[in-house]
Design an enzyme around this catalytic site. Sequence first.
Site, mmCIF file in Angstrom:
data_model
loop_
_atom_site.group_PDB
_atom_site.id
_atom_site.type_symbol
_atom_site.label_atom_id
_atom_site.label_comp_id
_atom_site.label_asym_id
_atom_site.label_seq_id
_atom_site.Cartn_x
_atom_site.Cartn_y
_atom_site.Cartn_z
ATOM 1 N N PHE A 1 1.293 -1.184 0.092
ATOM 2 C CA PHE A 1 0.329 -0.151 0.266
ATOM 3 C C PHE A 1 1.155 1.178 -0.006
ATOM 4 O O PHE A 1 0.310 2.228 0.309
ATOM 5 C CB PHE A 1 -0.991 -0.685 1.508
ATOM 6 N N SER A 2 2.263 0.819 -0.004
ATOM 7 C CA SER A 2 2.908 2.244 -0.034
ATOM 8 C C SER A 2 4.351 2.105 -1.172
ATOM 9 O O SER A 2 4.576 1.417 -1.493
ATOM 10 C CB SER A 2 3.033 2.630 1.176
ATOM 11 N N TYR B 1 16.079 7.814 7.372
ATOM 12 C CA TYR B 1 16.614 6.951 6.201
ATOM 13 C C TYR B 1 17.842 6.284 6.860
ATOM 14 O O TYR B 1 18.715 6.385 7.289
ATOM 15 C CB TYR B 1 17.123 8.060 5.197
ATOM 16 N N ALA B 2 17.399 4.542 6.349
ATOM 17 C CA ALA B 2 18.396 3.712 6.813
ATOM 18 C C ALA B 2 19.297 3.023 5.941
ATOM 19 O O ALA B 2 18.629 2.527 4.583
ATOM 20 C CB ALA B 2 17.593 2.814 7.098
ATOM 21 N N ASP C 1 4.947 -8.794 11.787
ATOM 22 C CA ASP C 1 5.648 -9.051 10.228
ATOM 23 C C ASP C 1 6.729 -8.614 10.597
ATOM 24 O O ASP C 1 7.568 -8.441 9.311
ATOM 25 C CB ASP C 1 5.092 -8.111 9.485
ATOM 26 N N GLU D 1 13.300 -7.851 5.454
ATOM 27 C CA GLU D 1 13.338 -6.857 4.598
ATOM 28 C C GLU D 1 12.866 -5.857 5.162
ATOM 29 O O GLU D 1 13.000 -4.787 5.037
ATOM 30 C CB GLU D 1 11.774 -7.967 3.902
ATOM 31 N N ASP E 1 8.647 -0.778 9.571
ATOM 32 C CA ASP E 1 7.033 -1.097 8.890
ATOM 33 C C ASP E 1 6.465 -2.129 10.142
ATOM 34 O O ASP E 1 6.083 -2.537 9.969
ATOM 35 C CB ASP E 1 7.391 -2.245 7.618
#
Length: 329
Positions: free
Chosen positions: A45-46, A115-116, A159, A163, A177
């Site tokens: 969704f993003s 920002y990673a 989740d 990732e 996330d």
Amino acid sequence: MQATPATPVPTPAPTASPAPSQSFKPTKRTAKDYIFGKLIGEGMFSTVFLAKDIHSGKEYAIKVCEKIHIIRKKKREYIKREKDALNMLFSVPHGFVKLYCTFQDDERLYFVLSYAKNGELLNHINTVGSFELNVAKFYAAELLLALEKMHAKGIIHRDLKPENILLDENMHLQIADFGTAKIMDPKEIKSGVSIQEEDESRNERSRKISFVGTPQYVSPELLHNCLDTRTSDLWAFGCIIYQMISGLPPFRAATEFLIFQKILKMEYEFPEGFPADAKDLVEKLLVLDHSKRIGADDQGETYESIRNHPFFAGIDWDNIWEQTPPTIS
Ligand code: ADE
């Protein structure tokens, strides 16, 4: 200015600065305050873009969600959960991406995140094939510390996967996330188990499980969709330790259905040469009965039984975030 959780801006735009005599009131940001760069992530969704704040020159990861998509797919709840969880974690100094501010226009919602720079843990595992034991141990230790903080605040991620684990510019880990996170009622935090959600949310989650990428890290109780427990994150933690050391997740198959079957039957094997202490810890995490997993009975805000497992021998739990991470090679 001290950054505060979402809505106020991290550093006020110079153009929005009041005259010295006026009281300060941060102005809501818009997309025009950033120069959008390359695409750095994509979800159901993003879309996540690298973006530069035109006022400070600082880089951020901006998560952009199309409103029409969110409304059509009834995902408003995901957006709220992500924002609530990230706001609750804003004050935790290490282990999580930070949400600096949110804003919207007619079509889109925007999340301005730290920002990673070194991207997903998954890419690092895949680039080298598998981690040296000291590297796996270090990142497992950072992940455990982050889980301790998150669970102490009553947040279950649900989740966790390589990732969703990012590495910052100094190669320290940050969990990202939180769209499917569960925020427990304060009364439930001590037991670590949440009472059942209302039907709509549960149905929504079972729908999600059925179409999210490869659900290789999902616990048996989440598959049965009957319980929210922090030990589901400990199951995923076991899968991730296995993957860092062997290069692949423990439950693999050609289809989602077959992966589910393997998880429910606990059908997995350790490759030859898998270190004994790591094997013992993974076996104590990948236990079908969530209440029997290592850490399930730990009281307080640390997973002492996991910290004290021989796999973590030599880890300095008080200084991990200040250490230089071992090189991934
Ligand atoms: N991909 C998704 N979120 C990200 C972030 N905050 N930093 C870097 N890459 C990302």
